[in-house]
Scaffold this active site. Structure first.
Site: not given
Length: 282
Positions: A30, A37, A187, A189
């Site tokens: 996303m 990633h 993360s 977040r």
């Protein structure tokens, strides 16, 4: 790196690569990419001839009170990182390209197993959104291998079940959790964690590791171990969503004769929901 916004043009390019005998590795994301990633992209690079990454903030997997509109969009930075990681193709579609008939009319992919517990219990509809978009992306890219991080362990288990149930010809590859120096799972977040909370945020991974050590030492009082994990996290000032000892394959509560176990946890900071897990074989 070539960038595609449309399904048809991406399919044409991949058809040429496939005809040339190249294997295709796929990393769905996303965006708002971080080092974890890029580790997925690097693993795809090692395993396959061609690497495809998608960036699509999938509204279908966000709940009514969740942060779809606030989710960071960092496309230029993401493209630079992917280019440096030797990504071959970036697929960055508009929502209308993925859901041409609108989300209300979209055919849904539902995996009834393993989706109403843990994250599924606190995020109703989340996994239906995940399985629907991942199934669509698999049909678009048709990769030989798809790389997912173990941090989202329940997501990984659900996608594996979906692939098995729907006979999708893709190998699901699990990549290890990429962690900050203090053990906090990386993360997107994490950027929401306040400066005051950040020194304490690794308590989730610490509690999970302590539970793993207790299991390895022979303890099988799962409910007591779960209670101890919850208290440890609450004592650090965070609210617990769940802290649970599960069978690694079915995600059912662990039984005394299980040999493969995963301990999963989710906690709330003031502005973020963090998840993590550890697995072990007995």
């Amino acid at each position: 790196m070539q960038v595609f916004h449309h399904v048809a043009s991406l399919r044409d390019a991949l058809a040429e690569a496939r005809a040339a005998g190249k294997t295709i590795g796929f990393v769905p994301t996303m965006g708002n990419l971080h080092d974890a990633h890029i580790e997925l992209v690097s693993l795809a690079r090692q395993l396959c001839d061609l690497v495809v990454v998608s960036i699509f903030v999938n509204r279908l997997q966000f709940g009514l009170n969740e942060d779809w509109d606030k989710y960071p969009r960092t496309l230029e930075r993401d493209m630079a990182r992917l280019s440096a990681a030797n990504c071959d193709f970036l697929f960055h579609p508009e929502e209308s390209e993925i859901y041409p008939n609108g989300m209300d009319q979209q055919t849904r992919v539902v995996c009834p197993a393993m989706t109403d517990v843990l994250c599924g219990a606190s995020r109703p509809g989340h996994f239906e959104g995940v399985t629907t978009v991942v199934a669509k992306l698999f049909n678009i890219v048709q990769p030989h291998k798809a790389i997912f991080g173990i941090k989202d362990f329940q997501q990984l288990a659900v996608i594996r079940r979906m692939v098995q149930d729907l006979c999708i010809p893709v190998e699901i590859v699990a990549a290890p959790v990429h962690r900050e120096p203090d053990g906090l799972a990386m993360s997107s977040r994490n950027s929401y964690i306040t400066a005051d909370e950040r020194p304490r945020a690794a308590i989730l991974s610490q509690a999970l590791n302590r539970t793993r050590e207790q299991l390895q030492s022979g303890r099988r009082d799962f409910a007591a171990l779960e209670e101890e994990g919850v208290r440890c996290i609450e004592d650090a000032g965070f609210r617990v969503d769940y802290f649970s000892v599960r069978n690694s394959h079915s995600l059912a509560p662990a039984a005394h004769d299980d040999t493969e176990i995963t301990v999963l946890g989710a906690i709330y900071t003031s502005a973020a929901r963090l998840i993590d897990n550890v697995s072990l074989e007995l």
